[in-house]
Write a protein that holds these residues in place. Structure first.
Motif, PDB file in Angstrom:
ATOM      1  N   ILE A 218       0.910  -1.210  -0.127  1.00 26.89           N
ATOM      2  CA  ILE A 218       0.128   0.170  -0.019  1.00 26.89           C
ATOM      3  C   ILE A 218       0.830   1.209   0.047  1.00 26.89           C
ATOM      4  N   PHE A 219       1.958   1.389   0.736  1.00 21.17           N
ATOM      5  CA  PHE A 219       2.847   2.355   0.898  1.00 21.17           C
ATOM      6  C   PHE A 219       3.584   2.794  -0.352  1.00 21.17           C
ATOM      7  N   GLN A 220       4.005   1.621  -1.086  1.00 20.47           N
ATOM      8  CA  GLN A 220       4.438   1.727  -2.527  1.00 20.47           C
ATOM      9  C   GLN A 220       3.559   2.290  -3.522  1.00 20.47           C
ATOM     10  N   ASN A 221       2.414   1.665  -3.384  1.00 22.02           N
ATOM     11  CA  ASN A 221       1.444   1.841  -4.283  1.00 22.02           C
ATOM     12  C   ASN A 221       0.707   3.399  -4.215  1.00 22.02           C
ATOM     13  N   LEU A 222       0.745   3.819  -3.038  1.00 22.54           N
ATOM     14  CA  LEU A 222       0.306   5.245  -2.814  1.00 22.54           C
ATOM     15  C   LEU A 222       1.196   6.181  -3.483  1.00 22.54           C
ATOM     16  N   PHE A 223       2.449   5.926  -3.383  1.00 26.96           N
ATOM     17  CA  PHE A 223       3.401   6.753  -4.178  1.00 26.96           C
ATOM     18  C   PHE A 223       3.392   6.817  -5.628  1.00 26.96           C
ATOM     19  N   ILE A 224       2.879   5.950  -6.223  1.00 28.96           N
ATOM     20  CA  ILE A 224       2.923   5.372  -7.554  1.00 28.96           C
ATOM     21  C   ILE A 224       1.465   6.291  -7.834  1.00 28.96           C
ATOM     22  N   LEU A 225       0.564   5.954  -7.458  1.00 32.29           N
ATOM     23  CA  LEU A 225      -0.849   6.620  -7.771  1.00 32.29           C
ATOM     24  C   LEU A 225      -0.527   8.022  -7.494  1.00 32.29           C
ATOM     25  N   ILE A 226       0.149   8.590  -6.658  1.00 30.71           N
ATOM     26  CA  ILE A 226       0.314  10.281  -6.573  1.00 30.71           C
ATOM     27  C   ILE A 226       1.261  10.708  -7.594  1.00 30.71           C
ATOM     28  N   SER A 227       2.332   9.853  -7.932  1.00 32.52           N
ATOM     29  CA  SER A 227       3.287  10.262  -9.217  1.00 32.52           C
ATOM     30  C   SER A 227       2.268  10.298 -10.334  1.00 32.52           C
ATOM     31  N   SER A 228       1.601   9.462 -10.719  1.00 31.01           N
ATOM     32  CA  SER A 228       0.602   9.458 -11.962  1.00 31.01           C
ATOM     33  C   SER A 228      -0.237  10.425 -12.048  1.00 31.01           C
ATOM     34  N   MET A 229      -1.031  10.670 -10.811  1.00 35.16           N
ATOM     35  CA  MET A 229      -1.965  11.841 -10.575  1.00 35.16           C
ATOM     36  C   MET A 229      -1.264  12.995 -11.232  1.00 35.16           C
ATOM     37  N   THR A 230      -0.124  13.326 -10.472  1.00 38.66           N
ATOM     38  CA  THR A 230       0.730  14.604 -10.606  1.00 38.66           C
ATOM     39  C   THR A 230       0.879  14.655 -12.128  1.00 38.66           C
ATOM     40  N   ASN A 231       1.385  13.586 -12.861  1.00 40.64           N
ATOM     41  CA  ASN A 231       1.761  13.652 -14.349  1.00 40.64           C
ATOM     42  C   ASN A 231       0.422  13.790 -15.078  1.00 40.64           C
ATOM     43  N   TYR A 232      -0.535  13.522 -14.442  1.00 40.17           N
ATOM     44  CA  TYR A 232      -2.015  13.706 -15.353  1.00 40.17           C
ATOM     45  C   TYR A 232      -2.381  14.979 -15.256  1.00 40.17           C
ATOM     46  N   LEU A 233      -2.032  15.754 -14.118  1.00 43.68           N
ATOM     47  CA  LEU A 233      -2.512  17.241 -14.102  1.00 43.68           C
ATOM     48  C   LEU A 233      -1.781  17.907 -15.308  1.00 43.68           C
ATOM     49  N   GLN A 234      -0.783  17.584 -15.933  1.00 45.05           N
ATOM     50  CA  GLN A 234      -0.350  18.442 -17.046  1.00 45.05           C
ATOM     51  C   GLN A 234      -0.839  17.950 -18.178  1.00 45.05           C
ATOM     52  N   LEU A 235      -1.733  17.200 -18.252  1.00 41.66           N
ATOM     53  CA  LEU A 235      -2.432  16.872 -19.641  1.00 41.66           C
ATOM     54  C   LEU A 235      -3.963  17.547 -19.660  1.00 41.66           C
ATOM     55  N   LEU A 236      -4.166  17.928 -18.294  1.00 42.86           N
ATOM     56  CA  LEU A 236      -5.544  18.353 -18.303  1.00 42.86           C
ATOM     57  C   LEU A 236      -5.734  20.124 -18.770  1.00 42.86           C
ATOM     58  N   LEU A 237      -4.831  20.657 -19.028  1.00 43.33           N
ATOM     59  CA  LEU A 237      -4.857  22.072 -19.212  1.00 43.33           C
ATOM     60  C   LEU A 237      -6.247  22.582 -20.045  1.00 43.33           C
TER      61      LEU A 237
END
Length: 374
Positions: A218-237
């Motif tokens: 869970i600890f690791q997957n949380l960080f993966i999820l947050i990184s993915s969502m952070t990158n996703y922000l850049q696609l939603l301008l």
């Protein structure tokens, strides 16, 4: 096989008929440090190796009693020592040092993987005229290291990690077709290994290890999820509704799981990515919220940006200890502060806000943080 530095130091010191205190005085450290080196509890800073080798009139390889494989602890020590060198040595000296280690341990593939990661994480601090020139040169060098691992190792885990890092280098180097050739065009189906390991420990009647493994997943997957969502922000301008939804959901995850304390670096990355997006769409209120949040994270984590277990993730320390860098982030706190400073002070997306009173206050706070850390 391991580097037997402690044994070699002890043997050479005794052959020279000097005490630990005399060696400590010559090198400029405490007697306790020398004792810990000889007992294998710690290692000398990389910058001291040439001095020690010269004192005992041997090569550095002889001092290290070099063999082609390094332990996880030795790899971690070298990575963190080189990382620390960015604060005390010139970029040219660090690059020479890094190259020397790569050549010396070229057949130690776990070590080469970490040196490639170090290049990815710190290429902007290495010699060069501008950021693009540095990216082209040092990401190109990292790419060669990852290909070297993929082609030569028999370790499936290392092959998978090196392949992903190879693709990352190609992406940053703007070679998208090669990325797709390596990884394919669709996300592969993923069966989490942590669930299988949890099941195995459960069947063995070991609930403590089952819980620790589940927490680590869970600890690791949380960080993966947050990184993915952070990158996703850049696609939603161009999709403000989905952009705000993604931002609010990610913020909720960060707050719910106390990510600013667990992994300050990944929380900072979210803040700066969100700030750049909000600057571009002209949302001044959220922009300043993001920047103030990033400064608050730095204030809360004054001493370091280490990964930290908490009351919920209370069984992940053993898992952290098994990672290549333990609980250390890939960039140290000083380097992270400088990166944030560079973003706030020079990023073009913030230019139109620099005369705002709140921006001036943010810059003043940032200056105070930098001065305290210098």
């Amino acid at each position: 096989m391991k580097v037997s530095l402690g044994k070699v130091l002890s043997s050479k010191r005794k052959a020279k008929r000097i005490t630990q205190q005399e060696l400590a005085d010559f090198v400029g450290v405490s007697k306790t440090s020398v004792s810990k080196w000889e007992n294998g509890q710690t290692y000398p800073d990389i910058t001291l190796l040439p001095l020690l080798a010269a004192y005992f009139d041997v090569s550095i390889d002889a001092l290290l009693n070099y063999e082609p494989e390094l332990s996880k602890e030795e790899i971690q020590h070298i990575y963190l020592s080189i990382q620390k060198s960015f604060d005390t040595q010139s970029a040219e000296e660090v690059w020479e040092q890094l190259n020397s280690f790569i050549h010396r341990y070229y057949s130690c593939y776990p070590f080469i993987l970490q040196m490639g990661m170090l290049l990815l994480n710190h290429y902007d601090l290495l010699p060069g005229e501008n950021t693009q020139e540095k990216a082209d040169k040092y990401l190109g060098e990292a790419l060669k290291l990852f290909i070297h691992i993929r082609v030569n190792t028999q370790d499936i885990k290392l092959i998978n990690e090196a392949t992903k890092m190879e693709a990352y280098c190609l992406l940053v180097l703007k070679r998208p077709d090669e990325v797709l050739d390596i990884l394919g065009q669709y996300v592969p189906t993923h069966l989490p290994a942590d669930d299988l390991i949890v099941g195995a420990f459960h069947l063995k009647g070991d609930p403590v290890k089952a819980e620790a493994t589940s927490q680590s997943g869970i600890f690791q997957n949380l960080f993966i999820l947050i990184s993915s969502m952070t990158n996703y922000l850049q696609l939603l301008l161009k999709d403000p509704v989905k952009l705000d939804t993604t931002y609010q959901r990610e913020l909720m995850i960060i707050e719910t799981f106390n990510i600013e304390a667990l992994n300050p670096a990944i929380a900072l990355n979210f803040c700066l990515s969100a700030a750049s997006v909000h600057a571009l769409i002209g949302n001044k209120e959220l922009l300043f919220n993001d920047l103030n949040r990033s400064l608050a994270i730095l204030q809360k984590n004054k001493d370091s940006l280490l990964f930290k277990p908490d009351d919920y993730f209370d069984r992940v320390q053993d898992w952290l200890d098994q990672q290549a860098l333990g609980n250390q982030p890939p960039r140290n706190a000083h380097q992270v502060v400088e990166s944030i400073s560079s973003f706030i002070l020079t990023h073009p997306s913030l230019d139109i806000y620099r005369e705002e009173e709140e921006m001036k206050q943010i810059i003043n706070q940032l200056t105070e943080i930098r001065e305290r850390r210098s």
